[in-house]
Enzyme design. Structure first.
Site, mmCIF file in Angstrom:
data_model
loop_
_atom_site.group_PDB
_atom_site.id
_atom_site.type_symbol
_atom_site.label_atom_id
_atom_site.label_comp_id
_atom_site.label_asym_id
_atom_site.label_seq_id
_atom_site.Cartn_x
_atom_site.Cartn_y
_atom_site.Cartn_z
ATOM 1 N N LYS A 159 0.843 -1.190 0.000
ATOM 2 C CA LYS A 159 0.000 0.000 0.000
ATOM 3 C C LYS A 159 0.885 1.249 0.000
ATOM 4 O O LYS A 159 1.718 1.436 0.900
ATOM 5 C CB LYS A 159 -0.909 0.020 1.230
ATOM 6 C CG LYS A 159 -1.895 -1.137 1.296
ATOM 7 C CD LYS A 159 -3.025 -0.966 0.316
ATOM 8 C CE LYS A 159 -4.126 -1.983 0.530
ATOM 9 N NZ LYS A 159 -5.285 -1.775 -0.367
ATOM 10 N N LYS A 261 -14.881 -6.626 -5.605
ATOM 11 C CA LYS A 261 -15.082 -6.946 -4.196
ATOM 12 C C LYS A 261 -16.566 -7.184 -3.959
ATOM 13 O O LYS A 261 -17.403 -6.440 -4.458
ATOM 14 C CB LYS A 261 -14.573 -5.805 -3.301
ATOM 15 C CG LYS A 261 -13.065 -5.609 -3.366
ATOM 16 C CD LYS A 261 -12.610 -4.453 -2.499
ATOM 17 C CE LYS A 261 -11.090 -4.307 -2.537
ATOM 18 N NZ LYS A 261 -10.624 -3.121 -1.764
#
Length: 350
Positions: A159, A261
């Site tokens: 990230k 997702k």
């Protein structure tokens, strides 16, 4: 059919920091659909993307409000139920939980796992990446070693998008690379870069052998992706910019892949539509997660043979996951042979 809604709280072994903040604990929702003595289970987890926020309270309230409407249906009336959920504008995470539970019930009612019902091949499931959140270089190196000790890691998703700027991103990524020199690395900025920073980082990351960049620009700046694609030597995936199959046609000229997702899409039904839509446009497909337990991630794993990339690691970072389902072998999240989702209670079940 009878519908039960219960809350459960899960805690991360290591808090996860992305460009939008840090998460250490979430309260998720378990939905049970009961008919003919069979229970179907589903999960909703809260998430936020920009101004779009689905809190635990909002999801729970929506489920409680729609339950009296749905109880007159039976679990085989999937198309009618989906139409009702859209009519009442039920949040996508709530729809995901109900959709999962309906599929779980269906699989249990016929005695087959979902991947078997869909005729999919577990042998082609790709390894899952595991996530290194935004941290100091030393902290990122430590977290990388933690993952390497915990499981057979084949891929790391790092990230980036630090509030301290791209120089901090570079230092952190180099620390991860030095700690795991043989592991494939992916980068996810969670919309934390400007266009200029994204172009500069794409060139730098390509020289390091990074395989793709995910969501380099904030949701709402999709028109700038065209400029980025012109300059980026790396494939571009989007996550926050793509919720459902309806979003994909607008993105095809600017991206190389989409992150699907269940909480964004509204469940397995829409996730499957997204897979087919993306592949019709020759885009790559990734399945990702939020702070999902083994329940939701095992549901996503049922469709994993259709994905090019997987990022189903949130349950692996929980210290009190109340469910167990898919196993991890050779870095891959594999659904089992049990009927439906194949999820059972774990030792941490309340």
């Amino acid at each position: 059919m009878k519908i039960l809604v219960n809350l459960f709280t899960v805690n991360k072994r290591f808090p996860l920091t992305i460009s939008r903040g840090t998460t250490a604990q979430t309260t998720n929702i378990c939905v049970k659909i009961i008919e003919n003595g069979i229970e179907g289970w589903g999960e909703a987890s809260p998430f936020s993307v920009g101004n779009h926020r689905q809190s635990t309270g909002r999801i729970t309230g929506a489920l409680q409000n729609i339950t009296p409407v749905l109880e007159s249906f039976n679990p085989w009336q999937r198309q009618e139920i989906e139409a009702v959920l859209r009519k009442y504008q039920i949040p996508s995470a709530a729809r995901a939980a109900l959709d999962m539970a309906l599929y779980d019930w269906m699989g249990k009612s016929v005695g087959l796992s979902l991947w078997q019902l869909w005729g999919l091949d577990r042998n082609v499931i790709a390894p899952t990446s595991v996530t290194i959140g935004i941290n100091t270089p030393a902290g990122a190196a430590t977290r990388t070693r933690d993952w390497l000790e915990y499981m057979d890691v084949r891929q790391l998703k790092v990230k980036l998008g630090s509030s301290e700027g791209i120089e901090a991103d570079r230092k952190m990524l180099l620390a991860v690379r030095e700690t795991a020199p043989e592991i494939d690395l992916f980068v996810d900025a969670n919309g934390g870069w400007s266009l200029a920073d994204a172009i500069a980082m794409s060139l730098w990351l390509a020289d390091l052998g990074i395989q793709y960049i995910e969501q380099p620009l904030p949701r709402g700046q999709e028109t700038h992706l065209a400029t980025l694609k012109e300059h980026s030597p790396l494939p571009i995936f989007v996550d926050e910019s793509c919720f459902t199959s309806a979003d994909i046609p607008q993105l095809v000229d600017y991206v190389d892949g989409v992150n699907i997702k269940l909480m964004k899409s509204g469940g397995l039904s829409e996730a499957l539509r997204m897979v087919h839509t993306a592949k019709a446009y020759s885009l790559k497909v990734m399945f990702g997660c939020y702070s999902d337990s083994s329940l939701a991630n095992t549901a996503a794993a049922q469709l994993a043979p259709l994905a090019d990339y997987l990022d189903l690691d949130s349950h692996l970072n929980l210290i009190d996951d109340p469910f167990r389902g898919a196993s991890v072998k050779a870095g891959r999240v594999l659904p089992n042979d049990l009927p439906g989702l194949g999820v059972q209670y774990s030792a941490f079940a309340p």
